[in-house]
Motif scaffolding. Structure first.
Motif, PDB file in Angstrom:
ATOM      1  N   ASN A 285      73.878   0.474  16.096  1.00  0.00           N
ATOM      2  CA  ASN A 285      74.984   1.482  16.053  1.00  0.00           C
ATOM      3  C   ASN A 285      75.035   2.263  15.005  1.00  0.00           C
ATOM      4  O   ASN A 285      75.426   3.569  14.911  1.00  0.00           O
ATOM      5  CB  ASN A 285      76.401   0.829  16.037  1.00  0.00           C
ATOM      6  CG  ASN A 285      76.819   0.035  17.283  1.00  0.00           C
ATOM      7  OD1 ASN A 285      76.427   0.500  18.293  1.00  0.00           O
ATOM      8  ND2 ASN A 285      77.515  -0.963  17.331  1.00  0.00           N
ATOM      9  N   TYR A 286      74.494   1.807  13.635  1.00  0.00           N
ATOM     10  CA  TYR A 286      74.400   2.619  12.329  1.00  0.00           C
ATOM     11  C   TYR A 286      73.185   3.684  12.770  1.00  0.00           C
ATOM     12  O   TYR A 286      73.547   4.763  12.258  1.00  0.00           O
ATOM     13  CB  TYR A 286      73.767   1.723  11.376  1.00  0.00           C
ATOM     14  CG  TYR A 286      73.456   2.342  10.214  1.00  0.00           C
ATOM     15  CD1 TYR A 286      74.419   2.645   9.235  1.00  0.00           C
ATOM     16  CD2 TYR A 286      72.327   2.808   9.665  1.00  0.00           C
ATOM     17  CE1 TYR A 286      74.162   3.074   8.092  1.00  0.00           C
ATOM     18  CE2 TYR A 286      71.947   3.200   8.571  1.00  0.00           C
ATOM     19  CZ  TYR A 286      72.950   3.511   7.782  1.00  0.00           C
ATOM     20  OH  TYR A 286      72.706   4.129   6.439  1.00  0.00           O
ATOM     21  N   LEU A 287      72.325   3.452  13.338  1.00  0.00           N
ATOM     22  CA  LEU A 287      71.149   4.381  13.609  1.00  0.00           C
ATOM     23  C   LEU A 287      71.403   5.400  14.518  1.00  0.00           C
ATOM     24  O   LEU A 287      71.391   6.740  14.392  1.00  0.00           O
ATOM     25  CB  LEU A 287      69.878   3.631  13.953  1.00  0.00           C
ATOM     26  CG  LEU A 287      69.266   2.883  12.923  1.00  0.00           C
ATOM     27  CD1 LEU A 287      68.075   2.111  13.723  1.00  0.00           C
ATOM     28  CD2 LEU A 287      68.684   3.595  11.870  1.00  0.00           C
ATOM     29  N   GLU A 288      72.387   5.095  15.427  1.00  0.00           N
ATOM     30  CA  GLU A 288      73.145   6.035  16.443  1.00  0.00           C
ATOM     31  C   GLU A 288      73.921   7.067  15.802  1.00  0.00           C
ATOM     32  O   GLU A 288      73.971   8.075  15.884  1.00  0.00           O
ATOM     33  CB  GLU A 288      73.598   5.536  17.533  1.00  0.00           C
ATOM     34  CG  GLU A 288      73.599   6.375  18.692  1.00  0.00           C
ATOM     35  CD  GLU A 288      72.717   7.080  19.219  1.00  0.00           C
ATOM     36  OE1 GLU A 288      72.745   8.294  19.736  1.00  0.00           O
ATOM     37  OE2 GLU A 288      71.625   6.566  19.118  1.00  0.00           O
ATOM     38  N   GLN A 289      74.749   6.400  14.766  1.00  0.00           N
ATOM     39  CA  GLN A 289      75.675   7.414  13.922  1.00  0.00           C
ATOM     40  C   GLN A 289      74.978   8.143  13.184  1.00  0.00           C
ATOM     41  O   GLN A 289      75.288   9.249  12.920  1.00  0.00           O
ATOM     42  CB  GLN A 289      76.514   6.222  13.187  1.00  0.00           C
ATOM     43  CG  GLN A 289      77.628   6.947  12.483  1.00  0.00           C
ATOM     44  CD  GLN A 289      78.595   5.793  11.678  1.00  0.00           C
ATOM     45  OE1 GLN A 289      78.193   4.774  11.483  1.00  0.00           O
ATOM     46  NE2 GLN A 289      79.696   6.622  11.088  1.00  0.00           N
TER      47      GLN A 289
END
Length: 85
Positions: free
Chosen positions: A65-69
């Motif tokens: 989720n962090y990398l997608e954000q």
């Protein structure tokens, strides 16, 4: 075909390593990176090292989720969504 000069940037690569989502994850650092990295307008995000402290699905989901954000913030700023390696 012309040769690139020293002032031409062919690609911007950002390398993140050892994010360690889990009990030792540094949220302040993570937020700072979410603010600063998109300003570099990277073409590629390379992620290596430990994504999580231990192999719990919730920590891997948090890392994903962090990398997608991060990719979304890059696209919002520069119009380009960096590749993730």
């Amino acid at each position: 075909m012309t040769n690139p000069t020293e002032s031409e940037v062919l690609a911007t690569i950002v390398h993140l390593s050892d994010l360690h989502f889990g009990t030792i994850y540094d949220n302040d650092l993570g937020c700072m990176l979410l603010d600063e990295i998109p300003r570099l307008e990277p073409d590629i995000l390379v992620v290596s090292g430990d994504l999580a402290d231990n192999p719990r699905p919730r920590w891997f989901r948090a890392a994903a989720n962090y990398l997608e954000q991060m990719r979304t913030k890059c696209k919002d700023l520069s119009g380009r969504r960096p590749e993730l390696v």
